[in-house]
Design a protein around this motif. Structure first.
Motif, PDB file in Angstrom:
ATOM      1  N   LEU A  51       0.872  -1.180   0.000  1.00 29.46           N
ATOM      2  CA  LEU A  51       0.000   0.000   0.000  1.00 29.46           C
ATOM      3  C   LEU A  51       0.900   1.218   0.000  1.00 29.46           C
ATOM      4  O   LEU A  51       1.851   1.293   0.777  1.00 29.46           O
ATOM      5  N   ARG A  52       0.602   2.173  -0.877  1.00 33.55           N
ATOM      6  CA  ARG A  52       1.376   3.410  -0.920  1.00 33.55           C
ATOM      7  C   ARG A  52       0.424   4.596  -0.865  1.00 33.55           C
ATOM      8  O   ARG A  52      -0.627   4.577  -1.501  1.00 33.55           O
ATOM      9  N   PRO A  53       0.812   5.642  -0.127  1.00 33.16           N
ATOM     10  CA  PRO A  53      -0.018   6.858  -0.140  1.00 33.16           C
ATOM     11  C   PRO A  53      -0.101   7.405  -1.559  1.00 33.16           C
ATOM     12  O   PRO A  53       0.854   7.297  -2.332  1.00 33.16           O
ATOM     13  N   TYR A  54      -1.244   7.973  -1.894  1.00 38.21           N
ATOM     14  CA  TYR A  54      -1.467   8.526  -3.217  1.00 38.21           C
ATOM     15  C   TYR A  54      -2.143   9.880  -3.023  1.00 38.21           C
ATOM     16  O   TYR A  54      -2.907  10.056  -2.072  1.00 38.21           O
ATOM     17  N   PRO A  55      -1.873  10.850  -3.880  1.00 32.59           N
ATOM     18  CA  PRO A  55      -2.463  12.191  -3.696  1.00 32.59           C
ATOM     19  C   PRO A  55      -3.986  12.154  -3.510  1.00 32.59           C
ATOM     20  O   PRO A  55      -4.668  11.316  -4.080  1.00 32.59           O
ATOM     21  N   GLY A  56      -4.467  13.062  -2.700  1.00 38.19           N
ATOM     22  CA  GLY A  56      -5.902  13.171  -2.465  1.00 38.19           C
ATOM     23  C   GLY A  56      -6.409  12.183  -1.430  1.00 38.19           C
ATOM     24  O   GLY A  56      -7.563  11.759  -1.506  1.00 38.19           O
ATOM     25  N   ALA A  57      -5.578  11.756  -0.497  1.00 34.25           N
ATOM     26  CA  ALA A  57      -5.935  10.814   0.575  1.00 34.25           C
ATOM     27  C   ALA A  57      -6.332   9.445   0.026  1.00 34.25           C
ATOM     28  O   ALA A  57      -7.033   8.681   0.675  1.00 34.25           O
ATOM     29  N   ARG A  58      -5.874   9.141  -1.173  1.00 39.79           N
ATOM     30  CA  ARG A  58      -6.142   7.837  -1.775  1.00 39.79           C
ATOM     31  C   ARG A  58      -4.966   6.902  -1.499  1.00 39.79           C
ATOM     32  O   ARG A  58      -3.956   7.309  -0.941  1.00 39.79           O
ATOM     33  N   LEU A  59      -5.118   5.648  -1.886  1.00 42.44           N
ATOM     34  CA  LEU A  59      -4.054   4.667  -1.717  1.00 42.44           C
ATOM     35  C   LEU A  59      -3.758   3.973  -3.043  1.00 42.44           C
ATOM     36  O   LEU A  59      -4.683   3.628  -3.784  1.00 42.44           O
ATOM     37  N   GLU A  60      -2.489   3.760  -3.311  1.00 45.47           N
ATOM     38  CA  GLU A  60      -2.082   2.933  -4.440  1.00 45.47           C
ATOM     39  C   GLU A  60      -1.906   1.513  -3.898  1.00 45.47           C
ATOM     40  O   GLU A  60      -1.194   1.297  -2.920  1.00 45.47           O
ATOM     41  N   LEU A  61      -2.578   0.565  -4.521  1.00 46.87           N
ATOM     42  CA  LEU A  61      -2.489  -0.834  -4.119  1.00 46.87           C
ATOM     43  C   LEU A  61      -1.646  -1.568  -5.147  1.00 46.87           C
ATOM     44  O   LEU A  61      -2.000  -1.614  -6.321  1.00 46.87           O
ATOM     45  N   VAL A  62      -0.520  -2.116  -4.718  1.00 45.95           N
ATOM     46  CA  VAL A  62       0.350  -2.865  -5.615  1.00 45.95           C
ATOM     47  C   VAL A  62      -0.044  -4.330  -5.495  1.00 45.95           C
ATOM     48  O   VAL A  62      -0.042  -4.900  -4.399  1.00 45.95           O
ATOM     49  N   LEU A  63      -0.380  -4.937  -6.630  1.00 48.68           N
ATOM     50  CA  LEU A  63      -0.874  -6.307  -6.646  1.00 48.68           C
ATOM     51  C   LEU A  63       0.247  -7.316  -6.905  1.00 48.68           C
ATOM     52  O   LEU A  63       1.362  -6.944  -7.272  1.00 48.68           O
ATOM     53  N   ALA A  64      -0.077  -8.579  -6.734  1.00 46.16           N
ATOM     54  CA  ALA A  64       0.907  -9.660  -6.857  1.00 46.16           C
ATOM     55  C   ALA A  64       1.584  -9.705  -8.218  1.00 46.16           C
ATOM     56  O   ALA A  64       2.739 -10.113  -8.329  1.00 46.16           O
ATOM     57  N   ASN A  65       0.905  -9.257  -9.271  1.00 45.53           N
ATOM     58  CA  ASN A  65       1.500  -9.287 -10.610  1.00 45.53           C
ATOM     59  C   ASN A  65       2.263  -7.999 -10.933  1.00 45.53           C
ATOM     60  O   ASN A  65       2.714  -7.809 -12.058  1.00 45.53           O
ATOM     61  N   GLY A  66       2.412  -7.117  -9.945  1.00 46.27           N
ATOM     62  CA  GLY A  66       3.144  -5.860 -10.138  1.00 46.27           C
ATOM     63  C   GLY A  66       2.280  -4.709 -10.599  1.00 46.27           C
ATOM     64  O   GLY A  66       2.712  -3.556 -10.592  1.00 46.27           O
ATOM     65  N   GLU A  67       1.054  -4.988 -10.987  1.00 45.77           N
ATOM     66  CA  GLU A  67       0.130  -3.946 -11.428  1.00 45.77           C
ATOM     67  C   GLU A  67      -0.347  -3.142 -10.219  1.00 45.77           C
ATOM     68  O   GLU A  67      -0.406  -3.651  -9.103  1.00 45.77           O
ATOM     69  N   SER A  68      -0.684  -1.877 -10.436  1.00 46.27           N
ATOM     70  CA  SER A  68      -1.196  -1.011  -9.369  1.00 46.27           C
ATOM     71  C   SER A  68      -2.590  -0.528  -9.709  1.00 46.27           C
ATOM     72  O   SER A  68      -2.901  -0.267 -10.871  1.00 46.27           O
ATOM     73  N   VAL A  69      -3.437  -0.429  -8.676  1.00 47.22           N
ATOM     74  CA  VAL A  69      -4.762   0.163  -8.808  1.00 47.22           C
ATOM     75  C   VAL A  69      -4.912   1.176  -7.673  1.00 47.22           C
ATOM     76  O   VAL A  69      -4.169   1.135  -6.695  1.00 47.22           O
ATOM     77  N   ILE A  70      -5.864   2.071  -7.807  1.00 48.00           N
ATOM     78  CA  ILE A  70      -6.038   3.145  -6.829  1.00 48.00           C
ATOM     79  C   ILE A  70      -7.328   2.949  -6.033  1.00 48.00           C
ATOM     80  O   ILE A  70      -8.402   2.768  -6.604  1.00 48.00           O
ATOM     81  N   ALA A  71      -7.192   2.988  -4.707  1.00 46.36           N
ATOM     82  CA  ALA A  71      -8.349   2.972  -3.814  1.00 46.36           C
ATOM     83  C   ALA A  71      -8.735   4.422  -3.551  1.00 46.36           C
ATOM     84  O   ALA A  71      -7.894   5.245  -3.195  1.00 46.36           O
ATOM     85  N   SER A  72     -10.002   4.733  -3.724  1.00 43.15           N
ATOM     86  CA  SER A  72     -10.469   6.109  -3.546  1.00 43.15           C
ATOM     87  C   SER A  72     -10.403   6.527  -2.083  1.00 43.15           C
ATOM     88  O   SER A  72     -10.307   5.701  -1.178  1.00 43.15           O
ATOM     89  N   ARG A  73     -10.479   7.829  -1.868  1.00 40.89           N
ATOM     90  CA  ARG A  73     -10.440   8.414  -0.524  1.00 40.89           C
ATOM     91  C   ARG A  73     -11.530   7.810   0.361  1.00 40.89           C
ATOM     92  O   ARG A  73     -11.320   7.551   1.534  1.00 40.89           O
ATOM     93  N   GLN A  74     -12.697   7.544  -0.220  1.00 39.22           N
ATOM     94  CA  GLN A  74     -13.824   6.997   0.529  1.00 39.22           C
ATOM     95  C   GLN A  74     -13.542   5.580   1.045  1.00 39.22           C
ATOM     96  O   GLN A  74     -13.949   5.221   2.138  1.00 39.22           O
ATOM     97  N   PHE A  75     -12.837   4.758   0.247  1.00 44.78           N
ATOM     98  CA  PHE A  75     -12.624   3.360   0.610  1.00 44.78           C
ATOM     99  C   PHE A  75     -11.226   3.070   1.151  1.00 44.78           C
ATOM    100  O   PHE A  75     -10.978   1.979   1.655  1.00 44.78           O
ATOM    101  N   ALA A  76     -10.297   4.015   1.093  1.00 42.80           N
ATOM    102  CA  ALA A  76      -8.929   3.813   1.587  1.00 42.80           C
ATOM    103  C   ALA A  76      -8.889   3.392   3.062  1.00 42.80           C
ATOM    104  O   ALA A  76      -8.086   2.528   3.424  1.00 42.80           O
ATOM    105  N   PRO A  77      -9.747   3.948   3.932  1.00 44.81           N
ATOM    106  CA  PRO A  77      -9.700   3.530   5.339  1.00 44.81           C
ATOM    107  C   PRO A  77      -9.936   2.028   5.551  1.00 44.81           C
ATOM    108  O   PRO A  77      -9.405   1.445   6.490  1.00 44.81           O
ATOM    109  N   VAL A  78     -10.709   1.406   4.675  1.00 44.70           N
ATOM    110  CA  VAL A  78     -10.965  -0.026   4.798  1.00 44.70           C
ATOM    111  C   VAL A  78      -9.661  -0.810   4.639  1.00 44.70           C
ATOM    112  O   VAL A  78      -9.382  -1.747   5.382  1.00 44.70           O
ATOM    113  N   PHE A  79      -8.840  -0.395   3.675  1.00 44.10           N
ATOM    114  CA  PHE A  79      -7.563  -1.079   3.441  1.00 44.10           C
ATOM    115  C   PHE A  79      -6.588  -0.816   4.584  1.00 44.10           C
ATOM    116  O   PHE A  79      -5.875  -1.722   5.012  1.00 44.10           O
TER     117      PHE A  79
END
Length: 145
Positions: free
Chosen positions: A111-139
């Motif tokens: 998990l990496r911080p991402y601008p706007g209180a979002r999170l970058e999620l790095v997956l097992a295959n190296g790909e990244s997706v972004i968790a929105s500010r609304q759902f970042a606290p769950v992660f």
């Protein structure tokens, strides 16, 4: 924790029995993991109907009204809406990451911080997706932050 495996040639199916003093987070996680092993999803890939184990899906995304399941090296178009897929995957490690994204937490490696209180999620295959500010606290909560 003690694990016992008993082979029985006359068994009709696999049975998992959990004995515990009380159902806690660890027991719930075991139940969710075992339940995810038996969940299969269907979709279309390369013009053919395919069946995939939910545990092998890294994430699901809604794009222009269509739902896609992303594996380590495959993309499958799913006939379900993302909300219906989320409901079907209740009790597994799939977590809503944004309005258009469900992520299988079992495949999140960083998990990496991402601008706007979002999170970058790095997956097992190296790909990244972004968790929105609304759902970042769950992660954050899932890893104890």
């Amino acid at each position: 924790m003690r694990i016992t495996v008993e082979e029985r040639p006359d068994a009709d199916e696999v049975e998992v029995l959990i004995t515990c003093r009380a159902v806690d987070e660890r027991v719930q996680a075991i139940v969710a993991a075992v339940g995810a092993l038996d969940r299969r999803l269907t979709g279309i890939a390369d013009g053919a109907l395919v069946i995939v184990d939910a545990a092998q899906v890294l994430y699901a995304e809604s794009v222009d009204g269509a739902c896609f399941l992303y594996g380590a090296d495959s993309v499958i178009e799913c006939p379900l809406r993302l909300a219906d897929l989320e409901e079907r995957l209740t009790g597994t490690e799939f977590v809503r990451a944004s309005r258009t994204l469900l992520v299988n937490f079992d495949h999140v490696r960083a998990l990496r911080p991402y601008p706007g209180a979002r999170l970058e999620l790095v997956l097992a295959n190296g790909e990244s997706v972004i968790a929105s500010r609304q759902f970042a606290p769950v992660f954050r909560a899932k890893i104890g932050l």
